[in-house]
Design an enzyme around this catalytic site. Structure first.
Site, PDB file in Angstrom:
ATOM      1  N   ASP A 148       0.855  -1.188   0.000  1.00 16.81           N
ATOM      2  CA  ASP A 148       0.000   0.000   0.000  1.00 16.81           C
ATOM      3  C   ASP A 148       0.889   1.235   0.000  1.00 16.81           C
ATOM      4  OD1 ASP A 148      -2.418  -1.438   0.142  1.00 16.81           O
ATOM      5  OD2 ASP A 148      -2.373  -1.502   2.319  1.00 16.81           O
TER       6      ASP A 148
ATOM      7  N   ASP B 299      -7.153  -1.217  -4.326  1.00 20.32           N
ATOM      8  CA  ASP B 299      -8.200  -0.740  -3.417  1.00 20.32           C
ATOM      9  C   ASP B 299      -9.032   0.341  -4.091  1.00 20.32           C
ATOM     10  OD1 ASP B 299      -7.110  -2.407  -1.443  1.00 20.32           O
ATOM     11  OD2 ASP B 299      -5.822  -0.806  -0.668  1.00 20.32           O
TER      12      ASP B 299
END
Length: 165
Positions: free
Chosen positions: A122, A141
């Site tokens: 991330d 995401d």
């Protein structure tokens, strides 16, 4: 273009942009706050973290067996079912098909990370105010979230069209 080719290309595109962005991050950034890059002051930052859990790290402290079930096996089964659903359900509107492809592509990309790396890369962080900010997330995401918003929008549009007809 053939519908199934369109679906395949859109899913592959979502996976590719996610994986390319993660390779760039892994090869060019320093992990953690030390390597933070302020893109737009402290409102939009790149901060590389590795997430063993799901959304916002949830489940990262689960034992390995539960993590395998809830973060790998279950999502894979759901993704397979959604692929089957969109291929077989020919009456889905174009917006819904695109939305499902975004969700599937993002889901596959994160499952791929869990299989290959044991965790998910991330790196995006957005802060509007001190109390309005995101967790650290990635392109996959973003694809899943965009797909969900598009599905909601498609549902509202289809409901309005149904009432007017």
């Amino acid at each position: 273009m053939n519908r199934n080719v369109f679906i395949t290309l859109l899913i592959v595109f979502n996976i590719a942009i996610d994986q390319i962005s993660k390779v760039i991050v892994r090869n060019n950034m320093v992990q953690g706050a030390r390597g933070q890059i302020d893109v737009i002051e402290d409102y939009f930052q790149l901060i590389w973290v590795e997430n063993k859990g799901a959304f916002l790290g949830m489940g990262s402290d689960m034992n390995p067996t539960l993590r395998l079930i809830f973060l790998l096996i279950l999502p894979t089964a759901v993704l397979i079912y959604v692929i089957y659903y969109i291929v077989k359900t020919k009456e889905l509107d174009r917006l819904s098909v695109i939305a499902f492809c975004c969700i599937i592509g993002g889901g596959i990309a994160n499952v791929f990370d869990r299989i290959v790396f044991g965790e998910v890369t991330d790196f995006f962080f957005i802060k509007i105010t001190d109390s309005i900010k995101t967790g650290i997330f990635n392109v996959a995401d973003l694809s899943v979230t965009t797909g969900m918003i598009m599905l909601l929008f498609s549902g509202v549009l289809n409901k309005k069209e149904g009432k007017s007809a």
